[in-house]
Motif scaffolding. Structure first.
Motif, PDB file in Angstrom:
ATOM      1  N   CYS A  37       0.828  -1.205   0.000  1.00  0.00           N
ATOM      2  CA  CYS A  37       0.000   0.000   0.000  1.00  0.00           C
ATOM      3  C   CYS A  37       0.864   1.258   0.000  1.00  0.00           C
ATOM      4  O   CYS A  37       2.080   1.202   0.201  1.00  0.00           O
ATOM      5  CB  CYS A  37      -0.934  -0.005   1.209  1.00  0.00           C
ATOM      6  SG  CYS A  37      -0.091   0.003   2.807  1.00  0.00           S
ATOM      7  N   GLU A  38       0.213   2.421  -0.193  1.00  0.00           N
ATOM      8  CA  GLU A  38       0.920   3.699  -0.251  1.00  0.00           C
ATOM      9  C   GLU A  38       1.560   4.007   1.107  1.00  0.00           C
ATOM     10  O   GLU A  38       0.957   3.781   2.148  1.00  0.00           O
ATOM     11  CB  GLU A  38      -0.069   4.800  -0.641  1.00  0.00           C
ATOM     12  CG  GLU A  38       0.595   6.051  -1.211  1.00  0.00           C
ATOM     13  CD  GLU A  38       1.075   6.993  -0.114  1.00  0.00           C
ATOM     14  OE1 GLU A  38       2.101   7.671  -0.296  1.00  0.00           O
ATOM     15  OE2 GLU A  38       0.414   7.026   0.943  1.00  0.00           O
ATOM     16  N   ARG A  39       2.803   4.513   1.096  1.00  0.00           N
ATOM     17  CA  ARG A  39       3.632   4.639   2.310  1.00  0.00           C
ATOM     18  C   ARG A  39       2.960   5.453   3.410  1.00  0.00           C
ATOM     19  O   ARG A  39       2.992   5.081   4.583  1.00  0.00           O
ATOM     20  CB  ARG A  39       4.974   5.249   1.915  1.00  0.00           C
ATOM     21  CG  ARG A  39       5.728   6.007   3.023  1.00  0.00           C
ATOM     22  CD  ARG A  39       6.283   5.138   4.106  1.00  0.00           C
ATOM     23  NE  ARG A  39       6.654   5.851   5.314  1.00  0.00           N
ATOM     24  CZ  ARG A  39       7.756   6.548   5.503  1.00  0.00           C
ATOM     25  NH1 ARG A  39       8.617   6.684   4.524  1.00  0.00           N
ATOM     26  NH2 ARG A  39       8.025   7.099   6.670  1.00  0.00           N
ATOM     27  N   MET A  40       2.335   6.580   3.078  1.00  0.00           N
ATOM     28  CA  MET A  40       1.812   7.469   4.105  1.00  0.00           C
ATOM     29  C   MET A  40       0.328   7.232   4.401  1.00  0.00           C
ATOM     30  O   MET A  40      -0.094   7.286   5.555  1.00  0.00           O
ATOM     31  CB  MET A  40       2.029   8.923   3.684  1.00  0.00           C
ATOM     32  CG  MET A  40       3.500   9.313   3.544  1.00  0.00           C
ATOM     33  SD  MET A  40       4.479   8.994   5.037  1.00  0.00           S
ATOM     34  CE  MET A  40       3.690  10.119   6.182  1.00  0.00           C
ATOM     35  N   THR A  41      -0.491   6.956   3.382  1.00  0.00           N
ATOM     36  CA  THR A  41      -1.947   6.889   3.572  1.00  0.00           C
ATOM     37  C   THR A  41      -2.481   5.467   3.705  1.00  0.00           C
ATOM     38  O   THR A  41      -3.562   5.265   4.245  1.00  0.00           O
ATOM     39  CB  THR A  41      -2.660   7.577   2.408  1.00  0.00           C
ATOM     40  OG1 THR A  41      -2.385   6.842   1.185  1.00  0.00           O
ATOM     41  CG2 THR A  41      -2.169   9.012   2.241  1.00  0.00           C
ATOM     42  N   GLY A  42      -1.771   4.478   3.181  1.00  0.00           N
ATOM     43  CA  GLY A  42      -2.246   3.101   3.232  1.00  0.00           C
ATOM     44  C   GLY A  42      -3.221   2.740   2.138  1.00  0.00           C
ATOM     45  O   GLY A  42      -3.764   1.629   2.124  1.00  0.00           O
ATOM     46  N   THR A  43      -3.504   3.650   1.200  1.00  0.00           N
ATOM     47  CA  THR A  43      -4.413   3.343   0.098  1.00  0.00           C
ATOM     48  C   THR A  43      -3.764   2.341  -0.850  1.00  0.00           C
ATOM     49  O   THR A  43      -2.539   2.260  -0.945  1.00  0.00           O
ATOM     50  CB  THR A  43      -4.797   4.609  -0.678  1.00  0.00           C
ATOM     51  OG1 THR A  43      -3.594   5.234  -1.188  1.00  0.00           O
ATOM     52  CG2 THR A  43      -5.519   5.591   0.226  1.00  0.00           C
ATOM     53  N   CYS A  44      -4.616   1.574  -1.561  1.00  0.00           N
ATOM     54  CA  CYS A  44      -4.064   0.544  -2.448  1.00  0.00           C
ATOM     55  C   CYS A  44      -5.131   0.075  -3.433  1.00  0.00           C
ATOM     56  O   CYS A  44      -6.297   0.451  -3.336  1.00  0.00           O
ATOM     57  CB  CYS A  44      -3.552  -0.643  -1.633  1.00  0.00           C
ATOM     58  SG  CYS A  44      -4.847  -1.493  -0.686  1.00  0.00           S
ATOM     59  N   MET A  45      -4.731  -0.755  -4.395  1.00  0.00           N
ATOM     60  CA  MET A  45      -5.641  -1.418  -5.311  1.00  0.00           C
ATOM     61  C   MET A  45      -6.196  -2.660  -4.622  1.00  0.00           C
ATOM     62  O   MET A  45      -5.454  -3.386  -3.951  1.00  0.00           O
ATOM     63  CB  MET A  45      -4.914  -1.819  -6.592  1.00  0.00           C
ATOM     64  CG  MET A  45      -4.360  -0.642  -7.383  1.00  0.00           C
ATOM     65  SD  MET A  45      -5.689   0.379  -8.098  1.00  0.00           S
ATOM     66  CE  MET A  45      -6.345  -0.754  -9.312  1.00  0.00           C
ATOM     67  N   CYS A  46      -7.519  -2.900  -4.761  1.00  0.00           N
ATOM     68  CA  CYS A  46      -8.180  -3.972  -4.013  1.00  0.00           C
ATOM     69  C   CYS A  46      -8.225  -5.293  -4.776  1.00  0.00           C
ATOM     70  O   CYS A  46      -8.351  -5.315  -6.002  1.00  0.00           O
ATOM     71  CB  CYS A  46      -9.618  -3.569  -3.661  1.00  0.00           C
ATOM     72  SG  CYS A  46      -9.735  -2.126  -2.576  1.00  0.00           S
ATOM     73  N   LYS A  47      -8.173  -6.380  -4.003  1.00  0.00           N
ATOM     74  CA  LYS A  47      -8.404  -7.709  -4.551  1.00  0.00           C
ATOM     75  C   LYS A  47      -9.893  -7.871  -4.841  1.00  0.00           C
ATOM     76  O   LYS A  47     -10.717  -7.094  -4.370  1.00  0.00           O
ATOM     77  CB  LYS A  47      -7.975  -8.781  -3.544  1.00  0.00           C
ATOM     78  CG  LYS A  47      -6.503  -8.823  -3.227  1.00  0.00           C
ATOM     79  CD  LYS A  47      -6.243  -9.887  -2.167  1.00  0.00           C
ATOM     80  CE  LYS A  47      -4.794  -9.944  -1.780  1.00  0.00           C
ATOM     81  NZ  LYS A  47      -4.558 -10.927  -0.691  1.00  0.00           N
ATOM     82  N   LYS A  48     -10.235  -8.909  -5.604  1.00  0.00           N
ATOM     83  CA  LYS A  48     -11.633  -9.227  -5.867  1.00  0.00           C
ATOM     84  C   LYS A  48     -12.338  -9.510  -4.544  1.00  0.00           C
ATOM     85  O   LYS A  48     -11.835 -10.238  -3.694  1.00  0.00           O
ATOM     86  CB  LYS A  48     -11.740 -10.447  -6.781  1.00  0.00           C
ATOM     87  CG  LYS A  48     -13.173 -10.829  -7.129  1.00  0.00           C
ATOM     88  CD  LYS A  48     -13.200 -12.051  -8.026  1.00  0.00           C
ATOM     89  CE  LYS A  48     -14.634 -12.445  -8.357  1.00  0.00           C
ATOM     90  NZ  LYS A  48     -14.681 -13.654  -9.209  1.00  0.00           N
ATOM     91  N   GLY A  49     -13.485  -8.916  -4.359  1.00  0.00           N
ATOM     92  CA  GLY A  49     -14.254  -9.118  -3.136  1.00  0.00           C
ATOM     93  C   GLY A  49     -14.063  -8.043  -2.086  1.00  0.00           C
ATOM     94  O   GLY A  49     -14.735  -8.057  -1.069  1.00  0.00           O
TER      95      GLY A  49
END
Length: 523
Positions: free
Chosen positions: A296-308
């Motif tokens: 995930c992104e270093r500062m915010t924790g956002t990321c691309m999600c897995k299915k589901g």
């Protein structure tokens, strides 16, 4: 003579008090030796610099030779001493400025200048002059140098432009006097008092100067094992060369977050080099969601999600998925396709023809509990069919046997059957005319009883008795011998009603050729 010596002694005492120095001038003690890299004209010896004469003219100074790549001057104290400062008097004639004194450096060491090189672990630097032309450094300079050493070294590689113009090139040192102040090891202060609780101490404060890996007033405290090289400040315990990877603060006793990549900031503990995979935040304490496809992104924790999964940080199940890892898909028969995250039960109920919490059971399907019953019924039916087949085969064989026996007694049986029918159905084989009629008749008439007068025709059928064996259940099957006749008016005297009588015309030949046991009428 004695008077002169006394005056000299008192003058020295007065000068010490006047100047304020109570530390010992180690350059003047017995056993101190001065030397230099070369000597100008063989006459300007290094010893002139420790003779006590502070004059700064050409003839009063030591002087290294011209044309060399380096020039050095050193004072050998004869052993280790705790140093406090060094004072240098440089040549300063009326018409000769100290331009050759630019960019010199002052080192101390336990090895001589000839056996050591500058900026090595064997030397410690106390001072470096950064004066550039046309400026010149002061001709008298007092340098703080709180070290423990045997040799005091002045060195230069500077080639002054002014000397090059005069064809006098090459680094040169012209030191008129050098004073090295300090005390014997284990003493401190202006009066060189003995150190307390340790073998060596700070030359000014008396604080103990500990060996490697110890600090404190009495050197009783160990440096942190996480100090690089196990070195720390003798007084404060602060790690001199920084911390080992994974630790921070002055004494390197604080642990970096293990989520930091390659250690953390020495002062703040922040992860300056980023986080290891799976962590985020300033200090890398936060954990990326398991729903992230990758890191995930270093500062915010956002990321691309897995299915589901869904959300900026992929921490929630999508509406059509459920379970701890959001891997189970809601039933396609859930209304709107959504279900509860914890157990997969359909939120809005089921679509048509499905039921159950998860809408997985069809309304017209047997439940798993019914399967056993259905299987038992099927097995029972199969057994019944087998029994029926066996019974049928046995019955067929018995019937064939009976038919064979019937053929042998055909005439007798037919005759008896006709007689029986005559008795019960009023069959008349002799009378060839109906009452009031004169026309040819077949062999037999079957009296069917009285019927309504308006009945024009009636279908008469012959049926075979299919006996089940117990005489109770009988089935009748149509035969092609059935005839349709018109009602005949009965004018005989024994008619008691106005309705006519119906007769079935049956030829004797038809009766004899039939294999039926009885005659029945279908009204």
């Amino acid at each position: 003579m004695l008077l002169a010596m006394a005056l000299t002694l008192w003058s020295s005492i007065f000068l010490i008090i006047k100047v304020g120095y109570c530390y010992v001038n180690l350059s003047r003690k017995k056993g101190t030796v001065a030397s230099q890299s070369s000597t100008h004209e063989g006459a300007f010896l290094a010893s002139r610099s420790i003779d006590g004469n502070k004059g700064q003219t050409y003839r009063e100074c030591s002087h290294t030779a011209l044309g060399h790549s380096i020039a050095w001057f050193q004072v050998d104290l004869g052993g280790e001493y705790s140093l406090e400062s060094v004072k240098i008097y440089y040549r300063n004639d009326a018409n000769w400025c100290p331009y050759r004194f630019r960019q010199f450096y002052l080192d101390v060491s336990n090895g001589s200048a000839g056996s050591t090189t500058t900026l090595t672990s064997q030397r410690k630097r106390c001072y470096k002059d950064n004066t550039t032309a046309l400026a010149t450094p002061p001709s008298v300079i007092d340098i703080s140098c709180k070290e423990t050493a045997r040799y005091v070294i002045v060195e230069t590689t500077y080639n002054a432009q002014e000397a090059i113009y005069l064809n006098l090139s090459g680094p040169v040192l012209e030191i008129c006097e050098i004073e090295v102040y300090g005390c014997s090891v284990g003493r401190y202060g202006e009066s060189c008092s003995r150190c307390h609780g340790c073998s060596t101490c700070d030359i000014i404060s008396g604080a103990c100067q500990c060996g490697v890996s110890f600090f404190g007033p009495n050197c009783s405290n160990a440096c942190s094992v996480y100090c690089k090289g196990n070195l720390c400040n003798n007084v404060t315990g602060s790690c001199t060369n920084g911390c080992e990877i994974g630790y921070y603060k002055d004494k390197c006793k604080w642990t970096c977050n293990p989520g930091c990549k390659n250690g953390c900031n020495r002062n703040s503990g922040s992860c300056d080099n980023g986080c290891i995979d799976g962590k985020y935040g300033i200090e890398c304490y936060d954990v990326c969601s398991v729903g992230c496809i990758s890191n995930c992104e270093r500062m915010t924790g956002t990321c691309m999600c897995k299915k589901g999964w869904q959300g900026e940080k992929c921490r929630e199940c999508s509406p059509t998925f459920y379970g701890p890892s959001c891997e189970e898909e809601c039933s396609p028969h859930c209304y709107n396709g959504t279900c509860y995250v914890n157990n997969g039960s359909c939120i809005d109920g089921c679509t048509r023809d499905y039921t159950g919490d998860k809408c997985t059971q069809g309304l017209y399907e047997t439940s798993p509990e019914d399967h056993g019953t259905a299987i038992g019924a099927a097995v029972g039916a199969s057994i019944f069919v087998v029994i029926a087949v066996v019974v049928g085969v046995v019955t067929l064989r018995l019937r064939r046997k009976r038919d064979d026996s019937s053929k042998a007694q055909k005439d007798e049986r037919k005759e008896s059957r006709i007689k029986y029918e005559k008795e019960t159905t009023y069959v008349n084989r002799q009378d060839h005319s109906l009452p009031g009629k004169d026309h040819s008749l077949p062999d037999s008439h079957v009296h069917l009883g009285k019927r309504p007068a308006n009945l024009k025709t009636q279908e008469i059928g012959l049926y075979e008795i299919m006996d089940s064996g117990n005489g109770e259940n009988k089935t009748y099957e149509n035969d092609v011998i059935a005839k349709t006749v018109a009602p005949v008016t009965n004018t005989s005297n024994d008619a008691s009603e106005e309705n006519g009588n119906v007769y079935l015309v049956i030829n004797e030949s038809q009766l004899n050729s039939s294999h039926y046991d009885e005659l029945h009428v279908q009204n």
